[in-house]
Design a protein around this motif. Sequence first.
Motif, short mmCIF file in Angstrom:
data_model
loop_
_atom_site.label_atom_id
_atom_site.label_comp_id
_atom_site.label_asym_id
_atom_site.label_seq_id
_atom_site.Cartn_x
_atom_site.Cartn_y
_atom_site.Cartn_z
N LEU A 47 5.35 -24.13 -65.01
CA LEU A 47 6.75 -23.67 -65.24
C LEU A 47 7.58 -23.41 -63.82
CD1 LEU A 47 9.00 -23.22 -67.60
CD2 LEU A 47 8.08 -20.87 -67.63
N ALA A 48 6.89 -22.56 -63.01
CA ALA A 48 7.70 -22.12 -62.01
C ALA A 48 7.63 -23.60 -61.13
CB ALA A 48 6.47 -21.41 -61.20
N ALA A 49 6.71 -24.50 -61.01
CA ALA A 49 7.02 -25.75 -60.43
C ALA A 49 7.68 -26.64 -61.03
CB ALA A 49 5.29 -26.58 -60.34
N GLU A 50 8.09 -26.75 -62.18
CA GLU A 50 8.96 -27.40 -62.89
C GLU A 50 10.47 -27.02 -62.45
OE1 GLU A 50 10.20 -28.68 -67.55
OE2 GLU A 50 8.40 -27.97 -66.99
N ARG A 51 10.46 -25.70 -62.50
CA ARG A 51 11.94 -24.99 -62.12
C ARG A 51 12.20 -25.29 -60.55
NH1 ARG A 51 11.15 -19.20 -64.75
NH2 ARG A 51 9.53 -19.24 -63.10
N LEU A 52 11.17 -25.07 -59.78
CA LEU A 52 11.37 -25.59 -58.41
C LEU A 52 11.96 -27.12 -58.14
CD1 LEU A 52 11.53 -24.39 -55.61
CD2 LEU A 52 9.11 -25.28 -55.50
N LYS A 53 11.32 -27.92 -59.11
CA LYS A 53 11.63 -29.26 -58.63
C LYS A 53 12.87 -29.75 -59.24
CE LYS A 53 9.53 -33.83 -59.20
NZ LYS A 53 9.31 -34.27 -57.67
N ASN A 54 13.50 -28.90 -60.32
CA ASN A 54 14.59 -29.09 -60.94
C ASN A 54 15.65 -28.38 -60.36
OD1 ASN A 54 13.65 -31.18 -62.80
ND2 ASN A 54 12.87 -29.62 -64.12
N ASN A 55 15.47 -27.45 -59.46
CA ASN A 55 16.62 -26.63 -58.81
C ASN A 55 17.46 -27.51 -58.23
OD1 ASN A 55 17.92 -24.72 -57.18
ND2 ASN A 55 16.06 -23.12 -57.27
N PRO A 56 18.77 -27.45 -58.39
CA PRO A 56 19.68 -28.03 -57.72
C PRO A 56 19.85 -28.06 -56.38
CG PRO A 56 20.86 -26.61 -59.30
CD PRO A 56 19.35 -26.29 -59.53
N ARG A 57 19.39 -26.94 -55.67
CA ARG A 57 19.39 -26.74 -54.19
C ARG A 57 18.40 -27.49 -53.43
NH1 ARG A 57 20.40 -20.85 -51.78
NH2 ARG A 57 20.90 -21.55 -49.60
N HIS A 58 17.16 -27.61 -54.31
CA HIS A 58 15.97 -28.32 -53.64
C HIS A 58 15.69 -29.55 -54.18
CE1 HIS A 58 15.70 -24.28 -51.90
NE2 HIS A 58 15.39 -23.68 -53.02
N ARG A 59 16.52 -30.03 -55.29
CA ARG A 59 15.93 -31.23 -55.86
C ARG A 59 16.02 -32.41 -55.15
NH1 ARG A 59 20.46 -32.15 -59.81
NH2 ARG A 59 19.69 -30.25 -60.85
N ALA A 64 10.49 -36.60 -53.73
CA ALA A 64 9.39 -37.69 -53.62
C ALA A 64 7.97 -36.91 -53.70
CB ALA A 64 9.50 -38.22 -52.17
N VAL A 65 8.17 -35.67 -53.92
CA VAL A 65 6.83 -34.66 -54.14
C VAL A 65 6.72 -34.50 -55.71
CG1 VAL A 65 6.08 -32.44 -53.84
CG2 VAL A 65 7.51 -33.21 -52.19
N SER A 66 5.38 -35.02 -55.96
CA SER A 66 5.05 -35.05 -57.43
C SER A 66 4.87 -33.92 -57.90
CB SER A 66 3.71 -35.76 -57.59
OG SER A 66 2.66 -34.91 -57.15
N GLN A 67 4.97 -33.61 -59.38
CA GLN A 67 4.93 -32.29 -60.06
C GLN A 67 3.49 -31.73 -59.90
OE1 GLN A 67 7.37 -30.99 -61.82
NE2 GLN A 67 6.15 -29.24 -62.83
N SER A 68 2.55 -32.63 -59.77
CA SER A 68 1.23 -32.07 -59.74
C SER A 68 0.97 -31.50 -58.40
CB SER A 68 0.08 -33.10 -60.05
OG SER A 68 0.22 -34.21 -59.17
N GLN A 69 1.53 -32.07 -57.34
CA GLN A 69 1.47 -31.39 -56.07
C GLN A 69 2.02 -30.07 -55.94
OE1 GLN A 69 -0.41 -32.63 -53.50
NE2 GLN A 69 0.32 -30.94 -52.15
N LEU A 70 3.15 -29.99 -56.56
CA LEU A 70 3.98 -28.57 -56.50
C LEU A 70 3.04 -27.72 -57.34
CD1 LEU A 70 7.42 -29.68 -57.04
CD2 LEU A 70 6.43 -28.40 -54.80
N GLU A 71 2.43 -28.11 -58.64
CA GLU A 71 1.83 -27.33 -59.22
C GLU A 71 0.49 -26.62 -58.55
OE1 GLU A 71 0.55 -29.11 -62.86
OE2 GLU A 71 2.61 -28.95 -63.72
N LYS A 72 -0.20 -27.60 -57.66
CA LYS A 72 -1.17 -27.12 -56.93
C LYS A 72 -0.95 -26.11 -55.81
CE LYS A 72 -3.98 -31.19 -57.19
NZ LYS A 72 -4.42 -32.67 -56.24
N LEU A 73 0.15 -26.23 -55.29
CA LEU A 73 0.99 -25.31 -54.32
C LEU A 73 1.00 -23.95 -55.01
CD1 LEU A 73 3.21 -27.43 -52.44
CD2 LEU A 73 0.89 -26.89 -51.43
N HIS A 74 1.63 -24.15 -56.11
CA HIS A 74 1.69 -22.83 -56.86
C HIS A 74 0.39 -22.09 -57.18
CE1 HIS A 74 6.04 -23.92 -57.22
NE2 HIS A 74 6.13 -22.81 -57.46
N ILE A 75 -0.54 -22.75 -57.54
CA ILE A 75 -1.95 -22.37 -57.98
C ILE A 75 -2.54 -21.66 -56.73
CG2 ILE A 75 -4.42 -23.01 -58.58
CD1 ILE A 75 -3.15 -25.23 -60.34
N ILE A 76 -2.17 -22.34 -55.56
CA ILE A 76 -2.91 -21.78 -54.35
C ILE A 76 -2.34 -20.38 -53.91
CG2 ILE A 76 -2.95 -21.92 -51.86
CD1 ILE A 76 -3.60 -24.94 -52.45
#
Length: 158
Positions: A47-59, A64-76
């Motif tokens: 959920l945190a990765a999805e919110r970050l990817k859809n944030n208008p400031r960072h969208r 080009a960064v995949s959702q799974s890559q953002l999820e991995k970063l959040h897991i770390i």
Amino acid sequence: MLYEAKRCGVKFSPPSVVLIYQHTETQKIRKRIIPLRNFSKYSDYSLAAERLKNNPRHRDYLEAVSQSQLEKLHIILRDHMQGHSLEHSLASFQLDPDQDLNKLDDEELARKKGQMDELFEKNRRHKDDADFVYDLEVEFNKSTREKCSWDDESDNEF
């Protein structure tokens, strides 16, 4: 696409996602640090990765960064907050064929199944592929089969 992501990583203190990107018009390489303000060790990483990817400031930067890559970063990041080492976090992304998946919790099991699905789709042969063979038959070595005592007994009864 105005920005091309080159690398992304994490910063532990304060918890942030670090993105190195190239501006496509000027060809300049820049670094953007995206703080994760409401992320804790109890947060849902997907959920945190999805919110970050859809944030208008960072969208635009994370397009080009995949959702799974953002999820991995959040897991770390979450594992670090829970006191796990970086090696432990990275090892959890590796598929171990000898690992007993029955002993995993639901969240980690879903993550492993997602990794297996990705690997399956990557290795899957489609009809349109050049090396596709319909109705492929493979002979397996039969010497690896073990004999059991009950196998011999059941043959006499039939």
